[in-house]
Design a protein around this motif. Structure first.
Motif, PDB file in Angstrom:
ATOM      1  N   ALA A   1     -47.100   3.295  99.279  1.00  0.00           N
ATOM      2  CA  ALA A   1     -45.965   3.602 100.105  1.00  0.00           C
ATOM      3  C   ALA A   1     -45.700   5.401  99.634  1.00  0.00           C
ATOM      4  N   SER A   2     -46.309   5.540  98.191  1.00  0.00           N
ATOM      5  CA  SER A   2     -45.921   7.021  97.836  1.00  0.00           C
ATOM      6  C   SER A   2     -46.516   7.835  98.816  1.00  0.00           C
ATOM      7  N   ALA A   3     -47.639   7.525  99.289  1.00  0.00           N
ATOM      8  CA  ALA A   3     -48.640   8.532  99.986  1.00  0.00           C
ATOM      9  C   ALA A   3     -47.829   9.225 101.081  1.00  0.00           C
ATOM     10  N   GLY A   4     -47.030   8.336 101.898  1.00  0.00           N
ATOM     11  CA  GLY A   4     -46.202   8.828 102.823  1.00  0.00           C
ATOM     12  C   GLY A   4     -45.103   9.815 102.355  1.00  0.00           C
ATOM     13  N   ALA A   5     -44.442   9.402 101.319  1.00  0.00           N
ATOM     14  CA  ALA A   5     -43.453  10.219 100.701  1.00  0.00           C
ATOM     15  C   ALA A   5     -43.996  11.653 100.306  1.00  0.00           C
TER      16      ALA A   5
ATOM     17  N   ALA B   1     -42.069  12.219  92.068  1.00  0.00           N
ATOM     18  CA  ALA B   1     -42.296  11.092  90.991  1.00  0.00           C
ATOM     19  C   ALA B   1     -41.145  11.212  89.906  1.00  0.00           C
ATOM     20  N   LEU B   2     -40.542  12.619  89.690  1.00  0.00           N
ATOM     21  CA  LEU B   2     -39.370  12.336  89.007  1.00  0.00           C
ATOM     22  C   LEU B   2     -38.226  11.830  89.517  1.00  0.00           C
ATOM     23  N   GLN B   3     -38.022  12.025  90.858  1.00  0.00           N
ATOM     24  CA  GLN B   3     -37.000  11.374  91.603  1.00  0.00           C
ATOM     25  C   GLN B   3     -36.908   9.980  91.618  1.00  0.00           C
ATOM     26  N   PHE B   4     -38.227   9.439  91.866  1.00  0.00           N
ATOM     27  CA  PHE B   4     -38.429   7.952  91.827  1.00  0.00           C
ATOM     28  C   PHE B   4     -38.365   7.172  90.519  1.00  0.00           C
ATOM     29  N   GLY B   5     -38.896   8.127  89.421  1.00  0.00           N
ATOM     30  CA  GLY B   5     -39.167   7.808  87.941  1.00  0.00           C
ATOM     31  C   GLY B   5     -37.582   7.582  87.411  1.00  0.00           C
ATOM     32  N   ILE B   6     -36.583   8.730  87.874  1.00  0.00           N
ATOM     33  CA  ILE B   6     -35.095   8.586  87.510  1.00  0.00           C
ATOM     34  C   ILE B   6     -34.353   7.543  88.134  1.00  0.00           C
ATOM     35  N   GLY B   7     -34.859   7.131  89.119  1.00  0.00           N
ATOM     36  CA  GLY B   7     -34.432   5.884  90.114  1.00  0.00           C
ATOM     37  C   GLY B   7     -34.882   4.789  89.267  1.00  0.00           C
TER      38      GLY B   7
ATOM     39  N   LEU C   1     -35.937  -6.153  88.238  1.00  0.00           N
ATOM     40  CA  LEU C   1     -36.879  -5.017  87.830  1.00  0.00           C
ATOM     41  C   LEU C   1     -38.353  -5.165  88.837  1.00  0.00           C
ATOM     42  N   THR C   2     -38.116  -6.096  89.533  1.00  0.00           N
ATOM     43  CA  THR C   2     -39.265  -6.082  90.786  1.00  0.00           C
ATOM     44  C   THR C   2     -38.821  -4.587  91.464  1.00  0.00           C
ATOM     45  N   LEU C   3     -37.681  -4.213  91.652  1.00  0.00           N
ATOM     46  CA  LEU C   3     -37.199  -3.169  92.444  1.00  0.00           C
ATOM     47  C   LEU C   3     -37.440  -1.815  91.399  1.00  0.00           C
ATOM     48  N   THR C   4     -37.551  -1.997  90.195  1.00  0.00           N
ATOM     49  CA  THR C   4     -37.842  -0.942  89.302  1.00  0.00           C
ATOM     50  C   THR C   4     -39.375  -0.731  89.458  1.00  0.00           C
ATOM     51  N   GLY C   5     -40.207  -1.975  89.310  1.00  0.00           N
ATOM     52  CA  GLY C   5     -41.373  -1.791  89.450  1.00  0.00           C
ATOM     53  C   GLY C   5     -41.955  -0.881  90.574  1.00  0.00           C
ATOM     54  N   THR C   6     -41.099  -1.112  91.918  1.00  0.00           N
ATOM     55  CA  THR C   6     -41.535  -0.247  93.294  1.00  0.00           C
ATOM     56  C   THR C   6     -41.457   1.027  93.021  1.00  0.00           C
TER      57      THR C   6
ATOM     58  N   ALA D   1     -43.169   6.952  91.938  1.00  0.00           N
ATOM     59  CA  ALA D   1     -43.416   7.726  90.930  1.00  0.00           C
ATOM     60  C   ALA D   1     -44.648   7.993  90.636  1.00  0.00           C
ATOM     61  N   LEU D   2     -45.537   6.911  90.169  1.00  0.00           N
ATOM     62  CA  LEU D   2     -46.909   7.320  89.455  1.00  0.00           C
ATOM     63  C   LEU D   2     -47.917   7.680  90.619  1.00  0.00           C
ATOM     64  N   GLY D   3     -47.693   7.144  91.841  1.00  0.00           N
ATOM     65  CA  GLY D   3     -48.407   7.029  92.911  1.00  0.00           C
ATOM     66  C   GLY D   3     -48.614   8.559  93.516  1.00  0.00           C
TER      67      GLY D   3
END
Length: 430
Positions: free
Chosen positions: A123-127, A360-366, A60-65, A70-72
């Motif tokens: 990290a989402s800023a770079g993405a 966001a949707l990519q990482f949210g689904i992930g 779940l720590t991976l899920t949190g990342t 996604a949110l960022g």
């Protein structure tokens, strides 16, 4: 932004051609997210032992990342359309540095999980900004080509990160891995400050107010084709993260590998993803992105079905598992550049917001997918089942929602050409 500044960016004192410099800088920025995810993968069992946490809780720590990523992006994307690309990027990267340093001293799995969310936000800023900068400078086939080159740079990090993580664990604890991530973030702050000019002119910026931002998101969500392409990209990412979240347990616990061997095999999988992304520009010279995307998605479903059958029946052992997983990653190497390129080609001035929703949707689904492997049992069959399910849903989204045969052809309608980019100048943002 002046053409002189872009010219300096393209052909500065390094002598590196413009397109390559763009790919290297943006790729390293976008790779901050994958590096944050992958470097600590060999340490997952050790984190659980040290913090007395169950395997599913550690996952779940991976899920949190992923949730943070996604949110960022949902926040940073609109801000980059309003304030320009540099300021949100610098702020997000600084947050990542602080969160990484804090994770290194986390006293419990609960604190670690919260800090991992903040790491993901930073990290989402770079993405999101990396994708927006690509859209500022390139569209059409040129955009798909640049995304392929970015994923090449990104692909080096999944290759290196688990191996590097295993190496670091020989000399330090898992906490040292997060100190390394903090240092990497600091390096990227310096690179952005000194080497990345603003690519969004002030007269092309949008309002940062909540109302216009929500209306832009509403417009994007009402676009059936955009939403379908986002789903295709997100489900490809879900298949990738099924592998990411399960590989450490499958390779180390089911097949008895040590951390270093796991890192090498995990990196070998990333090589096949990179091969796909680098074959993609070759095919783009002859075929439209929509055709490549369709073939890759349908091939992924067929490969996933074979992999599911082999693991369900216990046929072939580790060699069969590796062959199936690597073939799926190869097909994903064609999906991941083309689906975003097709989606972003429809939106220019709102590229940051569109890239934010896409990411966001990519990482949210992930994030939603990564615990599935643990729930199913953290073995080869569980990983194969999750990967196959993601690819099958991606094919359904492509055929039922996107309907690729209805998409227009994308010509070389980029703001630049290969000759211009490999010469002395980069284009002014459109």
């Amino acid at each position: 932004m002046s053409s002189g500044l872009l010219r300096s960016f393209a052909s500065g004192p390094t002598g590196i051609p413009g397109r390559l410099r763009v790919a290297l800088i943006l790729g390293a920025l976008i790779a901050l997210g994958p590096l944050t995810i992958d470097t600590y993968l060999p340490a997952l069992p050790r984190v659980g032992a040290d913090l007395q946490a169950a395997e599913t809780t550690v996952q779940l720590t991976l899920t949190g990342t992923l949730l943070g990523l996604a949110l960022g992006q949902m926040l940073i994307g609109p801000l980059s359309d309003a304030w320009g690309r540099r300021l949100p990027l610098l702020a997000g990267t600084a947050l990542h540095v602080l969160a990484s340093a804090a994770v290194a001293v986390a006293p419990s799995i609960e604190v670690l999980a919260v800090l991992r969310v903040l790491q993901g936000v930073g990290a989402s800023a770079g993405a999101v900004v990396g994708l927006a900068v690509v859209r500022d400078l390139y569209t059409g086939r040129q955009g798909a080509t640049m995304l392929s080159r970015l994923i090449l740079v990104m692909g080096a990090f999944p290759v290196i990160a688990p191996t590097l993580g295993g190496f670091l664990l020989r000399w330090t604890s898992w906490r040292g891995v997060f100190l390394f991530l903090a240092v990497y973030g600091l390096v990227m702050l310096v690179v952005v400050t000194r080497g990345l000019p603003e690519t969004l002119p002030a007269n092309h910026r949008r309002s940062a107010r909540l109302g216009p931002t929500l209306r832009t998101y509403g417009t994007l969500l009402r676009d059936r084709t955009f939403v379908g392409l986002v789903l295709v990209a997100g489900l490809a990412m879900a298949g990738l993260f099924s592998y990411v979240s399960g590989a450490a347990y499958v390779y180390q616990q089911q097949f008895g590998m040590d951390q270093q061997t796991f890192g090498l095999l995990f990196g070998a999988g990333a090589v096949w993803l990179v091969i796909g992304t680098q074959l993609n520009p070759v095919f783009l010279r002859r075929y439209e992105p929509r055709r490549i995307l369709t073939v890759a998605v349908l091939a992924g479903v067929a490969i996933g079905a074979v992999l599911f059958t082999l693991t369900a029946t216990g046929t072939g052992g580790l060699p069969a598992l590796l062959a199936g997983v690597w073939a799926l990653l190869l097909s994903a190497g064609f999906v991941l550049p083309n689906a975003p390129a097709l989606a972003l080609a429809r939106y220019g001035e709102s590229a940051g917001t569109a890239a934010a929703l896409l990411g966001a949707l990519q990482f949210g689904i992930g994030a939603a997918t990564s615990p599935v492997v643990g729930v199913l049992g953290n073995d080869a069959w569980a990983m194969a089942t999750s990967m196959f399910g993601a690819t099958a849903l991606g094919a359904l989204a492509l055929l039922a929602v996107v309907r690729p045969w209805t998409l227009p052809d994308l010509g070389d309608d980029a703001d630049t050409t290969d000759d211009e980019l490999d010469g002395d100048a980069l284009p002014a943002a459109a």
